[in-house]
Design a protein around this motif. Sequence first.
Motif, PDB file in Angstrom:
ATOM      1  N   ARG A   1       0.829  -1.200   0.000  1.00 30.67           N
ATOM      2  CA  ARG A   1       0.000   0.000   0.000  1.00 30.67           C
ATOM      3  C   ARG A   1       0.868   1.258   0.000  1.00 30.67           C
ATOM      4  N   GLU A   2       1.970   1.243   0.757  1.00 30.85           N
ATOM      5  CA  GLU A   2       2.818   2.432   0.846  1.00 30.85           C
ATOM      6  C   GLU A   2       3.564   2.728  -0.450  1.00 30.85           C
ATOM      7  N   ASP A   3       3.598   1.762  -1.363  1.00 31.06           N
ATOM      8  CA  ASP A   3       4.256   1.976  -2.653  1.00 31.06           C
ATOM      9  C   ASP A   3       3.270   2.398  -3.738  1.00 31.06           C
ATOM     10  N   PHE A   4       1.994   2.515  -3.364  1.00 28.63           N
ATOM     11  CA  PHE A   4       0.981   2.902  -4.340  1.00 28.63           C
ATOM     12  C   PHE A   4       0.648   4.372  -4.138  1.00 28.63           C
ATOM     13  N   PHE A   5       0.911   5.174  -5.160  1.00 27.20           N
ATOM     14  CA  PHE A   5       0.686   6.616  -5.055  1.00 27.20           C
ATOM     15  C   PHE A   5      -0.707   6.959  -5.575  1.00 27.20           C
ATOM     16  N   VAL A   6      -1.479   7.587  -4.745  1.00 29.61           N
ATOM     17  CA  VAL A   6      -2.849   7.929  -5.105  1.00 29.61           C
ATOM     18  C   VAL A   6      -2.874   9.286  -5.803  1.00 29.61           C
ATOM     19  N   SER A   7      -3.563   9.353  -6.936  1.00 26.48           N
ATOM     20  CA  SER A   7      -3.726  10.602  -7.674  1.00 26.48           C
ATOM     21  C   SER A   7      -5.105  10.565  -8.331  1.00 26.48           C
ATOM     22  N   PRO A   8      -5.543  11.675  -8.940  1.00 25.86           N
ATOM     23  CA  PRO A   8      -6.834  11.645  -9.616  1.00 25.86           C
ATOM     24  C   PRO A   8      -6.943  10.564 -10.690  1.00 25.86           C
ATOM     25  N   ALA A   9      -5.802  10.077 -11.195  1.00 29.73           N
ATOM     26  CA  ALA A   9      -5.829   9.056 -12.240  1.00 29.73           C
ATOM     27  C   ALA A   9      -6.261   7.691 -11.721  1.00 29.73           C
ATOM     28  N   ASN A  10      -6.092   7.461 -10.416  1.00 27.92           N
ATOM     29  CA  ASN A  10      -6.399   6.125  -9.900  1.00 27.92           C
ATOM     30  C   ASN A  10      -7.238   6.118  -8.626  1.00 27.92           C
ATOM     31  N   ALA A  11      -7.555   7.278  -8.086  1.00 30.35           N
ATOM     32  CA  ALA A  11      -8.230   7.357  -6.790  1.00 30.35           C
ATOM     33  C   ALA A  11      -9.595   6.673  -6.804  1.00 30.35           C
ATOM     34  N   THR A  12     -10.349   6.846  -7.885  1.00 31.49           N
ATOM     35  CA  THR A  12     -11.688   6.253  -7.947  1.00 31.49           C
ATOM     36  C   THR A  12     -11.609   4.731  -7.969  1.00 31.49           C
ATOM     37  N   ALA A  13     -10.656   4.203  -8.722  1.00 30.04           N
ATOM     38  CA  ALA A  13     -10.499   2.744  -8.797  1.00 30.04           C
ATOM     39  C   ALA A  13     -10.070   2.182  -7.440  1.00 30.04           C
ATOM     40  N   LEU A  14      -9.162   2.867  -6.757  1.00 30.69           N
ATOM     41  CA  LEU A  14      -8.722   2.416  -5.441  1.00 30.69           C
ATOM     42  C   LEU A  14      -9.885   2.420  -4.455  1.00 30.69           C
ATOM     43  N   ALA A  15     -10.703   3.459  -4.516  1.00 28.49           N
ATOM     44  CA  ALA A  15     -11.859   3.542  -3.616  1.00 28.49           C
ATOM     45  C   ALA A  15     -12.840   2.405  -3.876  1.00 28.49           C
ATOM     46  N   ALA A  16     -13.029   2.058  -5.142  1.00 28.20           N
ATOM     47  CA  ALA A  16     -13.937   0.961  -5.479  1.00 28.20           C
ATOM     48  C   ALA A  16     -13.433  -0.368  -4.930  1.00 28.20           C
ATOM     49  N   LEU A  17     -12.118  -0.581  -5.013  1.00 28.99           N
ATOM     50  CA  LEU A  17     -11.535  -1.803  -4.458  1.00 28.99           C
ATOM     51  C   LEU A  17     -11.707  -1.839  -2.941  1.00 28.99           C
ATOM     52  N   ASP A  18     -11.400  -0.741  -2.299  1.00 32.32           N
ATOM     53  CA  ASP A  18     -11.447  -0.697  -0.841  1.00 32.32           C
ATOM     54  C   ASP A  18     -12.869  -0.823  -0.309  1.00 32.32           C
ATOM     55  N   ALA A  19     -13.836  -0.323  -1.069  1.00 36.55           N
ATOM     56  CA  ALA A  19     -15.222  -0.379  -0.609  1.00 36.55           C
ATOM     57  C   ALA A  19     -15.692  -1.822  -0.442  1.00 36.55           C
ATOM     58  N   GLY A  20     -15.295  -2.677  -1.391  1.00 36.78           N
ATOM     59  CA  GLY A  20     -15.604  -4.094  -1.269  1.00 36.78           C
ATOM     60  C   GLY A  20     -17.025  -4.487  -1.613  1.00 36.78           C
ATOM     61  N   ASP A  21     -17.918  -3.510  -1.792  1.00 38.09           N
ATOM     62  CA  ASP A  21     -19.306  -3.849  -2.092  1.00 38.09           C
ATOM     63  C   ASP A  21     -19.519  -3.943  -3.598  1.00 38.09           C
ATOM     64  N   TRP A  22     -18.824  -4.886  -4.218  1.00 40.88           N
ATOM     65  CA  TRP A  22     -18.886  -5.044  -5.663  1.00 40.88           C
ATOM     66  C   TRP A  22     -20.202  -5.705  -6.064  1.00 40.88           C
ATOM     67  N   PRO A  23     -20.857  -5.190  -7.094  1.00 43.69           N
ATOM     68  CA  PRO A  23     -22.110  -5.806  -7.544  1.00 43.69           C
ATOM     69  C   PRO A  23     -21.919  -7.281  -7.871  1.00 43.69           C
TER      70      PRO A  23
END
Length: 224
Positions: A17-39
Motif C-alpha cells: 500500500r505504501e508503494d501505491f501513489f494515489v492521484s486523480p488518475a487512480n483514486a476512484t479505482a482504489l476507492a472501489a476496491l477498498d469499498a468491497g461492495d462489488w455488484p
Amino acid sequence: MTGQLAFDLPARETFRREDFFVSPANATALAALDAGDWPGGKLVLTGPAGSGKTHLARLWAAETGTPVIPGTTLGDADPQALAATGRLVIEGADAVAGHATAEVALFHLHNLLCPAGRLLLTARHPVRDWGLTLPDLHSRLSAAGVATLDLPDDALLSAVLVKLFADRQVTVPPTLIPWLVARMERSIAAARALVAELDAKSLAERRPISQKLAAEVLDKMEDG
C-alpha cells in the motif's frame, strides 16, 4: 587502473500500500476496491496499458491473500481448485475472448465465486468490447462493477520517478523530475524502464544523471 564495472541490478517490484501513489488518475479505482461492495461480488479494473491495473490488482491480492492468475492460462485451469479460497484475481481477463475452453472455464469460475466470493478482473477495455462468444458469460460479466484507471498524471509520474530513483539509492537534481515527466511516455512501465536505463548509463559511463544524459537515454529509447 581497471574500469568501473556496471551491474544491472533490477529494483524489486513490490505491491505494498505504501508503494501505491494515489492521484486523480487512480483514486476512484482504489476507492472501489477498498469499498468491497462489488455488484454480485465481481469487479472489472479497466484502463490503458501502463495505467497501473496490475499494481492495483496485486496490491488488493496481497492484502487479502488472493491468488492471481493470467487470463491466458484459463484454458488449462481447474475452476474448482482456483475457486478454493473464495477469491481470485484474473489479469488480462479479456484474453479469454474467442477461446471456447477458456471462456467456459471463466464461466464456471464466475459461478463458483459469485456472489458469495470475490472475482477481480483486469482488462484494457470494458466487457462489451472483449468479443466474448459465450452469451451467458458475456451477460454475467457485463453485470460486474467497473473501475477505470486513466494514464498517470504529472503528480503520479513524478511520485513514481522519485520512488524509483530512491529505490536505487540514486540522487538526481530536483529539476530533472518535471523535465522527465514532460518528455517521457506516460506509463508506470515506461518510468521503470527509464530509471533503469538512466542508472545503467550513469554507472557505465561514470557520469551523473543530468538533463544531458537523460536526453541521450530518451532519444535511444525512442529510436529503439
